[in-house]
Write an enzyme that holds these catalytic residues in place. Sequence first.
Site, PDB file in Angstrom:
ATOM      1  N   LEU A  58       4.048  -2.865  -0.907  1.00 18.75           N
ATOM      2  CA  LEU A  58       3.278  -1.988  -1.771  1.00 18.75           C
ATOM      3  C   LEU A  58       3.105  -0.668  -1.032  1.00 18.75           C
ATOM      4  CD1 LEU A  58       0.336  -4.161  -3.194  1.00 18.75           C
ATOM      5  CD2 LEU A  58       2.497  -3.592  -4.299  1.00 18.75           C
ATOM      6  N   ASP A  59       3.065   0.430  -1.771  1.00 16.19           N
ATOM      7  CA  ASP A  59       2.777   1.717  -1.154  1.00 16.19           C
ATOM      8  C   ASP A  59       1.446   1.616  -0.409  1.00 16.19           C
ATOM      9  OD1 ASP A  59       5.010   2.555  -2.525  1.00 16.19           O
ATOM     10  OD2 ASP A  59       3.881   3.568  -4.105  1.00 16.19           O
ATOM     11  N   VAL A  60       1.311   2.378   0.662  1.00 17.36           N
ATOM     12  CA  VAL A  60       0.085   2.344   1.460  1.00 17.36           C
ATOM     13  C   VAL A  60      -1.171   2.553   0.604  1.00 17.36           C
ATOM     14  CG1 VAL A  60      -1.204   3.500   3.296  1.00 17.36           C
ATOM     15  CG2 VAL A  60       1.216   2.950   3.617  1.00 17.36           C
ATOM     16  N   THR A  62      -1.663   1.941  -2.526  1.00 15.68           N
ATOM     17  CA  THR A  62      -1.779   0.973  -3.611  1.00 15.68           C
ATOM     18  C   THR A  62      -2.407  -0.309  -3.104  1.00 15.68           C
ATOM     19  OG1 THR A  62       0.231   1.863  -4.626  1.00 15.68           O
ATOM     20  CG2 THR A  62      -0.499  -0.297  -5.381  1.00 15.68           C
TER      21      THR A  62
END
Length: 216
Positions: A58-60, A62
Amino acid sequence: KIDLDIVYEDDYIIVVNKPGGIAVNGSRDKTVENALQQVAQKSQAEGALPFPVATHRLDVPTKGLVLLAKTKRSLIRLNKAFQAGKVSKAYIAVVHGKPPASGRIDQPVNDKEAITDFERLEVAPSRVFGHLSLLRLTPITGRTHQLRIHLKEKGHLVVGDRTYAERTQTILGKGLFLCSCMLAFEHPENGEKIRLEIEPPTRFNRLLEREAKRFE
């Protein structure tokens, strides 16, 4: 040390609710993988890994569900499942504007095919932003930043997304309003169908309620 919410765990896999602002893995110290070395139960299964290894990212900024493997065979099987599109994911987001009730975004990301389905769950009028909407997003493909890029391109920036905001006025300092809320997959060891779902942060709905009250 990170206070991680463990949603599911057995000898083969572990699923955590990742906080926003924390990396899943990588060269930095503060990651989900590093934190789990202290709190995950030691696997007793054959081929146990020294520590759980992430099967996706997951994106940081998110938050939400992340699936990690605890054995070598589980890691291999889950990686193949992701590559074959056999793992289903869904996200909840608060975005700018009022998208259609449902639809599909089919636009390449970094010159690669990228498809996102969406459903509008709620919409609130806003004195500052016109409208804010709560969406359920289902990525059909898994490109880096796919959801954030697709929504920005359609004029519906995810609230708090400073990376793609450019000239769009948004709410900063409250984090990214994007949460991975559902994972569905077959257990890599016994084939059992597993579906895990969490509620999005309460601040998502509170934001819409606040904007609606201010508008009134």
